[in-house]
Design a protein around this motif. Structure first.
Motif, PDB file in Angstrom:
ATOM      1  N   ASN A  47       0.813  -1.216   0.000  1.00  0.00           N
ATOM      2  CA  ASN A  47       0.000   0.000   0.000  1.00  0.00           C
ATOM      3  C   ASN A  47       0.847   1.267   0.000  1.00  0.00           C
ATOM      4  N   ASN A  48       2.035   1.169   0.562  1.00  0.00           N
ATOM      5  CA  ASN A  48       2.931   2.320   0.648  1.00  0.00           C
ATOM      6  C   ASN A  48       4.332   1.887   0.227  1.00  0.00           C
ATOM      7  N   GLY A  49       5.248   2.827   0.269  1.00  0.00           N
ATOM      8  CA  GLY A  49       6.620   2.495  -0.047  1.00  0.00           C
ATOM      9  C   GLY A  49       6.755   1.948  -1.461  1.00  0.00           C
ATOM     10  N   GLN A  50       7.767   1.154  -1.665  1.00  0.00           N
ATOM     11  CA  GLN A  50       8.003   0.571  -2.980  1.00  0.00           C
ATOM     12  C   GLN A  50       8.623  -0.803  -2.815  1.00  0.00           C
ATOM     13  N   ILE A  51       8.057  -1.788  -3.499  1.00  0.00           N
ATOM     14  CA  ILE A  51       8.635  -3.125  -3.504  1.00  0.00           C
ATOM     15  C   ILE A  51       9.126  -3.420  -4.915  1.00  0.00           C
ATOM     16  N   ILE A  52      10.422  -3.567  -5.039  1.00  0.00           N
ATOM     17  CA  ILE A  52      11.042  -3.885  -6.325  1.00  0.00           C
ATOM     18  C   ILE A  52      11.217  -5.397  -6.378  1.00  0.00           C
ATOM     19  N   SER A  53      10.426  -6.067  -7.190  1.00  0.00           N
ATOM     20  CA  SER A  53      10.477  -7.524  -7.279  1.00  0.00           C
ATOM     21  C   SER A  53      11.564  -7.953  -8.258  1.00  0.00           C
ATOM     22  N   THR A  54      12.469  -8.790  -7.779  1.00  0.00           N
ATOM     23  CA  THR A  54      13.576  -9.268  -8.607  1.00  0.00           C
ATOM     24  C   THR A  54      13.729 -10.769  -8.411  1.00  0.00           C
ATOM     25  N   PRO A  55      13.111 -11.578  -9.266  1.00  0.00           N
ATOM     26  CA  PRO A  55      13.219 -13.029  -9.120  1.00  0.00           C
ATOM     27  C   PRO A  55      14.676 -13.487  -9.235  1.00  0.00           C
ATOM     28  N   ALA A  56      15.066 -14.413  -8.376  1.00  0.00           N
ATOM     29  CA  ALA A  56      16.438 -14.910  -8.412  1.00  0.00           C
ATOM     30  C   ALA A  56      16.544 -16.226  -7.659  1.00  0.00           C
ATOM     31  N   ASP A  57      17.451 -17.059  -8.128  1.00  0.00           N
ATOM     32  CA  ASP A  57      17.817 -18.300  -7.457  1.00  0.00           C
ATOM     33  C   ASP A  57      19.198 -18.074  -6.863  1.00  0.00           C
ATOM     34  N   LEU A  58      19.312 -18.111  -5.556  1.00  0.00           N
ATOM     35  CA  LEU A  58      20.563 -17.759  -4.887  1.00  0.00           C
ATOM     36  C   LEU A  58      21.664 -18.789  -5.079  1.00  0.00           C
ATOM     37  N   THR A  59      21.356 -19.898  -5.746  1.00  0.00           N
ATOM     38  CA  THR A  59      22.396 -20.880  -6.049  1.00  0.00           C
ATOM     39  C   THR A  59      23.029 -20.628  -7.418  1.00  0.00           C
ATOM     40  N   LYS A  60      22.502 -19.619  -8.140  1.00  0.00           N
ATOM     41  CA  LYS A  60      22.993 -19.344  -9.494  1.00  0.00           C
ATOM     42  C   LYS A  60      23.734 -18.004  -9.549  1.00  0.00           C
ATOM     43  N   PRO A  61      25.016 -18.017  -9.901  1.00  0.00           N
ATOM     44  CA  PRO A  61      25.808 -16.777  -9.956  1.00  0.00           C
ATOM     45  C   PRO A  61      25.197 -15.711 -10.858  1.00  0.00           C
ATOM     46  N   GLU A  62      24.581 -16.124 -11.971  1.00  0.00           N
ATOM     47  CA  GLU A  62      24.003 -15.139 -12.880  1.00  0.00           C
ATOM     48  C   GLU A  62      22.813 -14.413 -12.241  1.00  0.00           C
ATOM     49  N   ASP A  63      22.089 -15.102 -11.356  1.00  0.00           N
ATOM     50  CA  ASP A  63      20.976 -14.465 -10.656  1.00  0.00           C
ATOM     51  C   ASP A  63      21.477 -13.544  -9.541  1.00  0.00           C
ATOM     52  N   ILE A  64      22.580 -13.910  -8.923  1.00  0.00           N
ATOM     53  CA  ILE A  64      23.195 -13.026  -7.929  1.00  0.00           C
ATOM     54  C   ILE A  64      23.603 -11.723  -8.593  1.00  0.00           C
ATOM     55  N   LYS A  65      24.146 -11.810  -9.802  1.00  0.00           N
ATOM     56  CA  LYS A  65      24.529 -10.596 -10.544  1.00  0.00           C
ATOM     57  C   LYS A  65      23.303  -9.750 -10.868  1.00  0.00           C
ATOM     58  N   LYS A  66      22.194 -10.402 -11.183  1.00  0.00           N
ATOM     59  CA  LYS A  66      20.955  -9.682 -11.473  1.00  0.00           C
ATOM     60  C   LYS A  66      20.507  -8.874 -10.257  1.00  0.00           C
ATOM     61  N   LEU A  67      20.646  -9.455  -9.086  1.00  0.00           N
ATOM     62  CA  LEU A  67      20.303  -8.747  -7.859  1.00  0.00           C
ATOM     63  C   LEU A  67      21.251  -7.577  -7.613  1.00  0.00           C
ATOM     64  N   ALA A  68      22.522  -7.806  -7.886  1.00  0.00           N
ATOM     65  CA  ALA A  68      23.504  -6.733  -7.712  1.00  0.00           C
ATOM     66  C   ALA A  68      23.195  -5.567  -8.643  1.00  0.00           C
ATOM     67  N   ASP A  69      22.755  -5.869  -9.852  1.00  0.00           N
ATOM     68  CA  ASP A  69      22.385  -4.818 -10.805  1.00  0.00           C
ATOM     69  C   ASP A  69      21.164  -4.041 -10.308  1.00  0.00           C
ATOM     70  N   ALA A  70      20.207  -4.743  -9.697  1.00  0.00           N
ATOM     71  CA  ALA A  70      19.019  -4.080  -9.166  1.00  0.00           C
ATOM     72  C   ALA A  70      19.386  -3.135  -8.028  1.00  0.00           C
ATOM     73  N   VAL A  71      20.286  -3.572  -7.167  1.00  0.00           N
ATOM     74  CA  VAL A  71      20.717  -2.737  -6.040  1.00  0.00           C
ATOM     75  C   VAL A  71      21.534  -1.549  -6.524  1.00  0.00           C
ATOM     76  N   ALA A  72      22.288  -1.753  -7.597  1.00  0.00           N
ATOM     77  CA  ALA A  72      23.107  -0.670  -8.143  1.00  0.00           C
ATOM     78  C   ALA A  72      22.247   0.502  -8.617  1.00  0.00           C
ATOM     79  N   GLY A  73      20.985   0.233  -8.893  1.00  0.00           N
ATOM     80  CA  GLY A  73      20.067   1.283  -9.322  1.00  0.00           C
ATOM     81  C   GLY A  73      19.488   2.083  -8.173  1.00  0.00           C
ATOM     82  N   THR A  74      19.877   1.761  -6.951  1.00  0.00           N
ATOM     83  CA  THR A  74      19.417   2.503  -5.771  1.00  0.00           C
ATOM     84  C   THR A  74      20.577   3.331  -5.219  1.00  0.00           C
ATOM     85  N   ASN A  75      20.332   3.978  -4.088  1.00  0.00           N
ATOM     86  CA  ASN A  75      21.405   4.775  -3.465  1.00  0.00           C
ATOM     87  C   ASN A  75      22.160   3.965  -2.404  1.00  0.00           C
TER      88      ASN A  75
END
Length: 231
Positions: A47-75
């Motif tokens: 209802n408030n704030g912002q939820i950025i949904s980023t699907p990822a499998d934590l056993t896969k390095p390529e998905d970890i990178k996807k999460l890192a890219d999502a965080v890089a878009g924040t402060n």
């Protein structure tokens, strides 16, 4: 002041409710899990704030990178909640070594992979919160059939203490909560018919508050969060 928090295992149960609580207080939540559909439901439920949904499998390095890219878009991150986990119930003598390896990969190595990838994005004064279980808490009552799960969750406890020792000088707090029985889907799958005294919403509210304020009082601590002494 609005914070940015990354939480794993956010598609259901405790992680889902924690993300909703943080968003309700106008924080930005980067929510991850393997299920894209359930994460989309989570984002719509906020209802408030912002939820950025980023699907990822934590056993896969390529998905970890996807999460890192999502965080890089924040402060940068103010908090990281390593909540994702998997449970397996089977007698010790019947539990194949591959099951132990799988639970270690998800419950422990997933924390290692993600935290290493997020380290440069964690602000000074930030808080890493690792979610373990009373099954991994030394001296607690244990339930038979949870040898692989308890082993992995005990490893999370030790990992948390070592991470704290290394990150303290950089003003990054690390704590570990050993959660008791909560009425989640995962609990129902492992123990059909068992009724826990705490709801996912109650525990989610507690964890949301702890990630924001707990490091003002604790660092390097392993804290049991249980009404009685469940395994």
């Amino acid at each position: 002041m609005s914070k940015t928090i990354l939480i794993t295992g956010a598609s259901r149960g405790i992680g889902y409710e924690t993300a909703l609580k943080l968003a309700s207080e106008n924080h930005t939540v980067i929510a991850t899990a393997r299920s894209k559909d359930k994460l989309q439901e989570l984002s719509k439920a906020a209802n408030n704030g912002q939820i950025i949904s980023t699907p990822a499998d934590l056993t896969k390095p390529e998905d970890i990178k996807k999460l890192a890219d999502a965080v890089a878009g924040t402060n940068g991150l103010d908090g990281l909640i390593n909540n994702a986990g998997v449970v397996h119930r089977e007698a010790f003598m019947d539990t194949d070594i591959e099951v132990f390896k799988k639970l270690m990969d998800v419950n422990v190595y997933g924390i290692v992979r993600l935290t290493q990838a997020m380290k440069t994005h964690l602000k000074k004064g930030s808080h890493i919160l690792n979610i373990s279980s009373m099954s991994g808490y030394q001296g607690s009552l244990k339930f038979g059939g949870l040898s692989a799960y308890g082993t992995a969750k005990a490893a999370v406890v030790g990992l948390s203490e070592v991470m704290s020792a290394e990150f303290t000088d950089e003003n990054i707090a690390v704590n570990c909560l050993c959660i008791g029985a909560v009425q989640t889907e995962m609990l129902a799958e492992a123990f059909p018919g068992f009724e826990a005294p705490v709801s996912p919403q109650q525990m989610g509210d507690y964890i949301a508050n702890f990630i924001l304020t707990g490091h003002q009082f604790y660092n390097g601590k392993v804290l049991p969060v249980a009404l009685n002494d469940p395994g």
